[in-house]
Design a protein around this motif. Structure first.
Motif, PDB file in Angstrom:
ATOM      1  N   ASN A  97       0.839  -1.204   0.000  1.00  0.00           N
ATOM      2  CA  ASN A  97       0.000   0.000   0.000  1.00  0.00           C
ATOM      3  C   ASN A  97       0.879   1.262   0.000  1.00  0.00           C
ATOM      4  O   ASN A  97       0.626   2.212   0.733  1.00  0.00           O
ATOM      5  CB  ASN A  97      -0.966   0.001   1.174  1.00  0.00           C
ATOM      6  CG  ASN A  97      -2.106   0.966   0.973  1.00  0.00           C
ATOM      7  OD1 ASN A  97      -2.444   1.292  -0.160  1.00  0.00           O
ATOM      8  ND2 ASN A  97      -2.672   1.439   2.056  1.00  0.00           N
ATOM      9  N   ARG A  98       1.911   1.263  -0.833  1.00  0.00           N
ATOM     10  CA  ARG A  98       2.853   2.374  -0.908  1.00  0.00           C
ATOM     11  C   ARG A  98       2.877   3.022  -2.287  1.00  0.00           C
ATOM     12  O   ARG A  98       3.725   3.866  -2.555  1.00  0.00           O
ATOM     13  CB  ARG A  98       4.269   1.896  -0.578  1.00  0.00           C
ATOM     14  CG  ARG A  98       4.498   1.637   0.861  1.00  0.00           C
ATOM     15  CD  ARG A  98       4.231   2.881   1.672  1.00  0.00           C
ATOM     16  NE  ARG A  98       5.073   2.907   2.846  1.00  0.00           N
ATOM     17  CZ  ARG A  98       5.592   4.002   3.364  1.00  0.00           C
ATOM     18  NH1 ARG A  98       5.348   5.163   2.852  1.00  0.00           N
ATOM     19  NH2 ARG A  98       6.331   3.935   4.431  1.00  0.00           N
ATOM     20  N   LEU A  99       1.951   2.641  -3.162  1.00  0.00           N
ATOM     21  CA  LEU A  99       1.872   3.272  -4.465  1.00  0.00           C
ATOM     22  C   LEU A  99       1.236   4.639  -4.289  1.00  0.00           C
ATOM     23  O   LEU A  99       0.116   4.745  -3.799  1.00  0.00           O
ATOM     24  CB  LEU A  99       1.034   2.417  -5.420  1.00  0.00           C
ATOM     25  CG  LEU A  99       1.051   2.807  -6.880  1.00  0.00           C
ATOM     26  CD1 LEU A  99       2.440   2.589  -7.457  1.00  0.00           C
ATOM     27  CD2 LEU A  99       0.039   2.005  -7.651  1.00  0.00           C
ATOM     28  N   PRO A 100       1.949   5.705  -4.648  1.00  0.00           N
ATOM     29  CA  PRO A 100       1.402   7.044  -4.404  1.00  0.00           C
ATOM     30  C   PRO A 100       0.161   7.297  -5.268  1.00  0.00           C
ATOM     31  O   PRO A 100       0.148   6.992  -6.456  1.00  0.00           O
ATOM     32  CB  PRO A 100       2.546   7.977  -4.802  1.00  0.00           C
ATOM     33  CG  PRO A 100       3.455   7.178  -5.643  1.00  0.00           C
ATOM     34  CD  PRO A 100       3.253   5.752  -5.295  1.00  0.00           C
ATOM     35  N   GLU A 101      -0.871   7.839  -4.626  1.00  0.00           N
ATOM     36  CA  GLU A 101      -2.090   8.147  -5.358  1.00  0.00           C
ATOM     37  C   GLU A 101      -1.942   9.429  -6.162  1.00  0.00           C
ATOM     38  O   GLU A 101      -2.550   9.586  -7.214  1.00  0.00           O
ATOM     39  CB  GLU A 101      -3.256   8.283  -4.380  1.00  0.00           C
ATOM     40  CG  GLU A 101      -3.635   6.984  -3.726  1.00  0.00           C
ATOM     41  CD  GLU A 101      -4.800   7.152  -2.771  1.00  0.00           C
ATOM     42  OE1 GLU A 101      -5.621   8.071  -2.976  1.00  0.00           O
ATOM     43  OE2 GLU A 101      -4.887   6.359  -1.825  1.00  0.00           O
ATOM     44  N   TYR A 102      -1.165  10.349  -5.626  1.00  0.00           N
ATOM     45  CA  TYR A 102      -1.003  11.633  -6.275  1.00  0.00           C
ATOM     46  C   TYR A 102       0.472  11.989  -6.292  1.00  0.00           C
ATOM     47  O   TYR A 102       1.162  11.710  -5.316  1.00  0.00           O
ATOM     48  CB  TYR A 102      -1.783  12.718  -5.509  1.00  0.00           C
ATOM     49  CG  TYR A 102      -1.713  14.066  -6.151  1.00  0.00           C
ATOM     50  CD1 TYR A 102      -2.530  14.379  -7.230  1.00  0.00           C
ATOM     51  CD2 TYR A 102      -0.813  15.020  -5.705  1.00  0.00           C
ATOM     52  CE1 TYR A 102      -2.460  15.613  -7.833  1.00  0.00           C
ATOM     53  CE2 TYR A 102      -0.731  16.261  -6.300  1.00  0.00           C
ATOM     54  CZ  TYR A 102      -1.560  16.550  -7.368  1.00  0.00           C
ATOM     55  OH  TYR A 102      -1.485  17.774  -7.958  1.00  0.00           O
ATOM     56  N   PRO A 103       1.003  12.528  -7.293  1.00  0.00           N
ATOM     57  CA  PRO A 103       0.391  12.897  -8.566  1.00  0.00           C
ATOM     58  C   PRO A 103       0.268  11.681  -9.480  1.00  0.00           C
ATOM     59  O   PRO A 103       1.053  10.731  -9.376  1.00  0.00           O
ATOM     60  CB  PRO A 103       1.365  13.907  -9.155  1.00  0.00           C
ATOM     61  CG  PRO A 103       2.699  13.513  -8.593  1.00  0.00           C
ATOM     62  CD  PRO A 103       2.396  12.941  -7.222  1.00  0.00           C
ATOM     63  N   ILE A 104      -0.706  11.724 -10.344  1.00  0.00           N
ATOM     64  CA  ILE A 104      -0.886  10.667 -11.330  1.00  0.00           C
ATOM     65  C   ILE A 104       0.312  10.739 -12.278  1.00  0.00           C
ATOM     66  O   ILE A 104       0.640  11.795 -12.797  1.00  0.00           O
ATOM     67  CB  ILE A 104      -2.208  10.853 -12.112  1.00  0.00           C
ATOM     68  CG1 ILE A 104      -3.400  10.878 -11.143  1.00  0.00           C
ATOM     69  CG2 ILE A 104      -2.369   9.772 -13.161  1.00  0.00           C
ATOM     70  CD1 ILE A 104      -3.629   9.582 -10.390  1.00  0.00           C
ATOM     71  N   SER A 105       0.960   9.598 -12.483  1.00  0.00           N
ATOM     72  CA  SER A 105       2.170   9.590 -13.309  1.00  0.00           C
ATOM     73  C   SER A 105       2.230   8.311 -14.132  1.00  0.00           C
ATOM     74  O   SER A 105       1.285   7.526 -14.155  1.00  0.00           O
ATOM     75  CB  SER A 105       3.400   9.700 -12.414  1.00  0.00           C
ATOM     76  OG  SER A 105       3.485   8.570 -11.583  1.00  0.00           O
ATOM     77  N   LYS A 106       3.376   8.118 -14.787  1.00  0.00           N
ATOM     78  CA  LYS A 106       3.588   6.912 -15.590  1.00  0.00           C
ATOM     79  C   LYS A 106       3.441   5.645 -14.759  1.00  0.00           C
ATOM     80  O   LYS A 106       3.100   4.596 -15.284  1.00  0.00           O
ATOM     81  CB  LYS A 106       4.993   6.912 -16.200  1.00  0.00           C
ATOM     82  CG  LYS A 106       5.170   7.793 -17.364  1.00  0.00           C
ATOM     83  CD  LYS A 106       6.492   7.656 -18.110  1.00  0.00           C
ATOM     84  CE  LYS A 106       7.613   6.915 -17.528  1.00  0.00           C
ATOM     85  NZ  LYS A 106       8.818   6.892 -18.377  1.00  0.00           N
ATOM     86  N   ILE A 107       3.703   5.749 -13.491  1.00  0.00           N
ATOM     87  CA  ILE A 107       3.641   4.580 -12.606  1.00  0.00           C
ATOM     88  C   ILE A 107       2.253   3.947 -12.636  1.00  0.00           C
ATOM     89  O   ILE A 107       2.113   2.731 -12.623  1.00  0.00           O
ATOM     90  CB  ILE A 107       4.020   4.960 -11.162  1.00  0.00           C
ATOM     91  CG1 ILE A 107       5.462   5.441 -11.101  1.00  0.00           C
ATOM     92  CG2 ILE A 107       3.802   3.798 -10.206  1.00  0.00           C
ATOM     93  CD1 ILE A 107       5.857   6.024  -9.766  1.00  0.00           C
ATOM     94  N   HIS A 108       1.230   4.771 -12.733  1.00  0.00           N
ATOM     95  CA  HIS A 108      -0.137   4.266 -12.704  1.00  0.00           C
ATOM     96  C   HIS A 108      -0.523   3.554 -13.996  1.00  0.00           C
ATOM     97  O   HIS A 108      -1.476   2.780 -14.015  1.00  0.00           O
ATOM     98  CB  HIS A 108      -1.107   5.401 -12.390  1.00  0.00           C
ATOM     99  CG  HIS A 108      -0.920   5.934 -11.008  1.00  0.00           C
ATOM    100  ND1 HIS A 108       0.000   6.925 -10.717  1.00  0.00           N
ATOM    101  CD2 HIS A 108      -1.489   5.599  -9.829  1.00  0.00           C
ATOM    102  CE1 HIS A 108      -0.034   7.179  -9.427  1.00  0.00           C
ATOM    103  NE2 HIS A 108      -0.922   6.393  -8.860  1.00  0.00           N
TER     104      HIS A 108
END
Length: 123
Positions: A97-108
């Motif tokens: 549960n460490r995936l950042p919600e913000y800012p939306i980036s390439k990771i998402h």
């Protein structure tokens, strides 16, 4: 200093800025913690090349990285890993549960590795 994008010139400064380990007293302690990124990378490469996924060992390294670098561990990991390892590390970040919600980036946009996620859910 503002870090819009990590590169070879500002990587070490970024890591130092966000490093927070009260028990660390020497540069060797910092470098030892930073080496954990390479350990995780090596373990993920072994898995990607047909080896065993050592979930507990990877989780231990990631937890220590998040303890000493906090949220800055995410950009440090993605900067150091080749793009073919990104789905694997994203799977671990989702599990922790460490995936950042913000800012939306390439990771998402990266599709996580479902085999990796299924192995993590067995823990």
């Amino acid at each position: 200093m503002k870090f819009d994008e990590l590169n070879e010139n500002n990587y070490l400064l970024f890591a130092i800025k966000f490093y927070n380990n009260p028990q660390s007293v020497t540069m060797e302690d910092f470098q030892s913690d930073l080496k954990r990124i390479r350990y995780v990378k090596r373990l993920l490469k072994k898995y990607k090349n047909g080896g065993e996924l050592k979930t507990h060992l990877i989780l231990n390294h990631l937890i220590i990285l998040f303890n000493v670098f906090d949220d800055a561990a995410v950009p440090l990991l993605f900067y150091n890993f080749e793009e073919d390892l990104w789905p694997l590390i994203k799977s671990f970040l989702i599990f922790l549960n460490r995936l950042p919600e913000y800012p939306i980036s390439k990771i998402h946009d990266i599709v996580e590795d479902f085999n990796c996620l299924s192995q993590l859910q067995l823990i």
